[in-house]
Design a protein around this motif. Sequence first.
Motif, short mmCIF file in Angstrom:
data_model
loop_
_atom_site.label_atom_id
_atom_site.label_comp_id
_atom_site.label_asym_id
_atom_site.label_seq_id
_atom_site.Cartn_x
_atom_site.Cartn_y
_atom_site.Cartn_z
N VAL A 67 56.74 59.08 69.94
CA VAL A 67 56.90 60.16 68.98
C VAL A 67 55.58 60.39 68.26
O VAL A 67 54.95 59.44 67.80
CB VAL A 67 58.00 59.82 67.95
CG1 VAL A 67 58.08 60.90 66.88
CG2 VAL A 67 59.36 59.67 68.64
N GLN A 68 55.19 61.64 68.18
CA GLN A 68 53.98 62.01 67.44
C GLN A 68 54.39 62.86 66.24
O GLN A 68 55.28 63.69 66.34
CB GLN A 68 53.01 62.80 68.32
CG GLN A 68 52.43 62.00 69.48
CD GLN A 68 53.42 61.90 70.65
OE1 GLN A 68 54.04 62.87 71.01
NE2 GLN A 68 53.53 60.72 71.21
N TYR A 110 56.89 55.12 63.53
CA TYR A 110 55.84 56.09 63.85
C TYR A 110 55.34 56.71 62.55
O TYR A 110 56.11 56.97 61.63
CB TYR A 110 56.38 57.20 64.77
CG TYR A 110 57.05 56.67 66.01
CD1 TYR A 110 58.43 56.57 66.09
CD2 TYR A 110 56.29 56.24 67.10
CE1 TYR A 110 59.05 56.08 67.21
CE2 TYR A 110 56.90 55.74 68.24
CZ TYR A 110 58.28 55.66 68.28
OH TYR A 110 58.89 55.16 69.40
N ASN A 116 63.17 54.92 64.71
CA ASN A 116 64.04 55.15 65.85
C ASN A 116 65.14 54.10 65.94
O ASN A 116 65.71 53.87 67.00
CB ASN A 116 63.23 55.20 67.15
CG ASN A 116 62.56 53.88 67.48
OD1 ASN A 116 62.69 52.91 66.73
ND2 ASN A 116 61.83 53.86 68.58
N SER A 156 65.07 60.17 69.96
CA SER A 156 65.25 58.78 69.53
C SER A 156 65.16 58.61 68.01
O SER A 156 65.39 57.52 67.50
CB SER A 156 64.20 57.89 70.19
OG SER A 156 62.90 58.19 69.71
N ASN A 188 62.55 70.23 65.08
CA ASN A 188 62.13 68.83 64.96
C ASN A 188 61.13 68.65 63.82
O ASN A 188 60.09 67.99 63.97
CB ASN A 188 61.51 68.34 66.27
CG ASN A 188 62.53 68.23 67.37
OD1 ASN A 188 63.65 67.79 67.16
ND2 ASN A 188 62.15 68.66 68.57
N SER A 237 57.07 65.45 67.76
CA SER A 237 57.05 65.80 69.18
C SER A 237 57.18 64.53 70.00
O SER A 237 57.03 63.42 69.49
CB SER A 237 55.77 66.57 69.53
OG SER A 237 54.63 65.79 69.25
N GLY A 238 57.44 64.71 71.27
CA GLY A 238 57.62 63.55 72.14
C GLY A 238 59.09 63.18 72.23
O GLY A 238 59.94 64.04 72.36
N ARG A 239 59.39 61.89 72.14
CA ARG A 239 60.76 61.40 72.28
C ARG A 239 61.55 61.59 70.99
O ARG A 239 62.06 60.64 70.39
CB ARG A 239 60.76 59.94 72.69
CG ARG A 239 60.11 59.71 74.07
CD ARG A 239 59.93 58.22 74.36
NE ARG A 239 61.20 57.50 74.42
CZ ARG A 239 61.94 57.36 75.51
NH1 ARG A 239 61.56 57.92 76.64
NH2 ARG A 239 63.06 56.68 75.47
N THR A 240 61.68 62.83 70.58
CA THR A 240 62.32 63.12 69.29
C THR A 240 63.81 62.79 69.29
O THR A 240 64.39 62.59 68.23
CB THR A 240 62.11 64.59 68.92
OG1 THR A 240 62.62 65.42 69.96
CG2 THR A 240 60.64 64.89 68.71
#
Length: 127
Positions: free
Chosen positions: A1-2, A116, A99, A29, A76, A24-27
Amino acid sequence: VQLQASGGGLVQAGGSPRLSCAASGRTFSIYAMGWFRQAPGKEREFVAAIIWSGGRTYSADSVKGRFTISRDNAKNTVYLQMDSLKPEDTAVYYCAAANRPLTGWGSIGIDYEYDYWGRGTQVTVSS
């Protein structure tokens, strides 16, 4: 996640800026997102957090009634609406995401419970 935070700057006391933090990314989670801040010479402190599913919010006593955290699931993005700013609100503001389930005040306000972190955004309040 960024995480990418924005919206800081120089604000007069009493002003009402809004900070944004886009994930962004594995949002999928993300369980919770929060805002922390660190003033010069002080430790990082909890400001507010929101549970991604359901929207329950938590706020530090120092900002309760002045700052409001909210989220836009479709984008997000989490926001921190800051009203009635005071010079003592001057700090670098960081957004963070967890997460894993954070169970109430025992963890939601603890920085090391978050997985994160975004780069901070400076908020300077002039008197």
